[in-house]
Enzyme design. Structure first.
Site, short mmCIF file in Angstrom:
data_model
loop_
_atom_site.label_atom_id
_atom_site.label_comp_id
_atom_site.label_asym_id
_atom_site.label_seq_id
_atom_site.Cartn_x
_atom_site.Cartn_y
_atom_site.Cartn_z
N ARG A 53 -11.24 16.52 15.84
CA ARG A 53 -11.12 16.03 14.47
C ARG A 53 -10.14 14.88 14.32
O ARG A 53 -10.44 13.85 13.72
CB ARG A 53 -10.61 17.14 13.53
CG ARG A 53 -11.62 17.96 12.88
CD ARG A 53 -11.02 19.34 12.61
NE ARG A 53 -10.75 19.95 13.89
CZ ARG A 53 -11.68 20.61 14.58
NH1 ARG A 53 -12.85 20.79 14.08
NH2 ARG A 53 -11.40 21.12 15.76
N THR A 54 -8.94 15.10 14.86
CA THR A 54 -7.89 14.11 14.61
C THR A 54 -8.28 12.77 15.20
O THR A 54 -8.22 11.72 14.55
CB THR A 54 -6.55 14.61 15.18
OG1 THR A 54 -6.27 15.89 14.61
CG2 THR A 54 -5.42 13.65 14.85
N LYS A 82 -0.79 8.50 37.64
CA LYS A 82 -0.03 7.89 38.74
C LYS A 82 1.47 8.04 38.53
O LYS A 82 2.26 7.49 39.29
CB LYS A 82 -0.36 6.39 38.83
CG LYS A 82 -1.81 6.07 39.08
CD LYS A 82 -1.99 4.55 39.15
CE LYS A 82 -3.46 4.17 39.19
NZ LYS A 82 -3.63 2.73 38.95
N ARG A 103 -0.79 11.76 20.38
CA ARG A 103 -0.71 13.22 20.45
C ARG A 103 -0.20 13.58 21.84
O ARG A 103 -0.68 13.03 22.84
CB ARG A 103 -2.07 13.87 20.22
CG ARG A 103 -2.05 15.36 20.56
CD ARG A 103 -3.29 16.08 20.12
NE ARG A 103 -3.35 16.21 18.68
CZ ARG A 103 -4.27 16.92 18.04
NH1 ARG A 103 -5.20 17.57 18.72
NH2 ARG A 103 -4.27 16.99 16.73
N HIS A 131 2.88 17.61 12.70
CA HIS A 131 1.54 17.01 12.63
C HIS A 131 1.40 16.43 11.22
O HIS A 131 0.61 16.90 10.41
CB HIS A 131 0.50 18.10 12.91
CG HIS A 131 -0.88 17.60 13.23
ND1 HIS A 131 -1.26 16.28 13.08
CD2 HIS A 131 -1.97 18.26 13.71
CE1 HIS A 131 -2.53 16.16 13.43
NE2 HIS A 131 -2.98 17.35 13.83
C1 NCD Z 1 -4.46 21.44 14.83
C2 NCD Z 1 -3.50 20.92 15.89
O1 NCD Z 1 -3.92 20.18 16.80
O2 NCD Z 1 -2.33 21.24 15.75
N1 NCD Z 1 -5.72 20.83 14.93
C3 NCD Z 1 -5.96 19.71 14.17
O3 NCD Z 1 -5.40 18.66 14.40
N2 NCD Z 1 -6.79 19.84 13.13
C4 NCD Z 1 -4.54 22.92 14.75
C5 NCD Z 1 -4.86 23.71 15.99
O4 NCD Z 1 -5.10 23.16 17.07
O5 NCD Z 1 -4.89 24.93 15.86
#
Ligand code: NCD
Length: 332
Positions: A53-54, A82, A103, A131
């Site tokens: 999703r993100t 590497k 991320r 997040h």
């Molecule tokens: C979340 C995350 O990555 O923290 N997912 C997201 O970005 N919608 C929640 C999760 O992984 O449970």
């Protein structure tokens, strides 16, 4: 909104949040108006952890603003394999792009990386830390379904490792909220987060519970989260709590008819699929809200950094703003 980077929701004032949500609502109402707004802008995607999703919603958002993305791809196929440091990776990729989305499995990684770059860096999850872009789409969804003031919210599941929970809880202290945290004892909110929440929000009431039932009927929103299996140091510890705190239509019999059920997704078994077709379910709408909210964020960060049309010189920012009829004034 004047921030160099977006690292945690702690840095967001109520005015910042309202700026993003208002912009997202404008974009949601008329996405065509911004279709060329950041033509040629490039967003760098650096995902050191899995994401559907993100990553895809950031990509969609950038493309819907007329720009494009460059994607580091998987860690396995990049120079990280590497032995390249995160600091070197972000320094290199900022030279190709107008903004970065990161991320990373290590808590604090986004804050550290942001010290090495001048382009805006947006934290898309740092380990069990924060997040904040998820939080903004969560707030947008809460605003649409329940309103952000005089809100009673239950946040349930893995409150220890769940970064979406930490970010949401901090952001909600900007509003008049009652926050109920529901989890097994071993997955309670980190004590420092509880301490901070008490410090931050005069209008915020914080309560912790080990069961949903006593608070369910008082809730406007129930925000359910996945047990973060990948963050457990020990699989046995995960097994002890796996499968706890599941909800189905029977659980919700005691809830208000107006209850909104949210989840950042992906879900495992926390929400029975039978809830999907009820009026409670807002989690797919929440996932879709990622696009206008991330478009709003990118628009605000790219404009504030003088990259209004995607050129690293920023020369055409005022023109782009004027073309969109807002005279190029800065957002607060
Ligand atoms: C979340 C995350 O990555 O923290 N997912 C997201 O970005 N919608 C929640 C999760 O992984 O449970």
């Amino acid at each position: 909104m004047r921030h160099d980077h977006l690292i945690t929701s702690k840095q967001l004032s109520r005015a910042d949040i309202e700026t993003v949500l208002d912009r997202a609502a404008e974009i949601d109402a008329d996405p065509e108006a911004v279709a060329d707004r950041h033509a040629n802008a490039l967003l760098g995607l650096l995902f050191f952890e899995p994401s559907t999703r993100t990553k895809m919603s950031f990509e969609t958002a950038m493309k819907r603003l007329g720009g494009d993305v460059v994607d580091m791809g998987s860690v396995e196929s990049s120079s990280v394999k590497k032995g390249e440091t995160l600091a070197d990776t972000v320094r290199v990729i900022e030279g190709y792009t107008d903004a970065l989305v990161l991320r990373h499995p290590k808590q604090g990684a986004a804050a550290m990386a942001s010290e090495f770059v001048d382009v805006p860096l947006l934290n898309a999850g740092d380990g069990a830390g924060h997040h904040p872009t998820q939080t903004l789409l969560d707030l947008y969804t809460i605003q649409e379904n329940a309103g952000l003031d005089d809100l009673t919210i239950g946040i349930m599941g893995d409150l220890k490792y769940g970064r979406t929970v930490h970010s949401l809880a901090y952001a909600l202290t900007n509003f008049d909220t009652r926050q109920h945290f529901i989890s097994p004892e071993s997955l309670q909110l980190p004590r420092e987060v509880v301490y901070d929440l008490h410090q931050q929000g005069e209008d915020t009431q914080i309560r912790e519970h080990d069961a949903l039932e006593p608070v369910l009927s008082s809730l406007d929103v129930l925000y359910v989260t996945r047990i973060q299996r990948e963050r457990f140091p020990d699989e046995e510890e995960y097994q002890k709590v796996a499968g706890e705190y599941q909800i189905d239509t029977e659980t919700l019999e005691a809830a208000s008819d107006e209850l909104t059920v949210m989840h950042p997704l992906p879900r495992v078994d926390e929400i029975a699929p039978e809830i999907d077709d009820t009026d409670y379910a807002a989690y797919f709408e929440q996932a879709h809200n990622a696009v206008p909210v991330r478009m709003a964020l990118l628009d605000l960060f790219l404009r504030d950094h003088g990259t209004g049309t995607g050129t690293r010189t920023g020369a055409a920012t005022a023109t782009a703003d004027a073309a969109n009829g807002d005279g190029g004034e800065a957002d607060e």
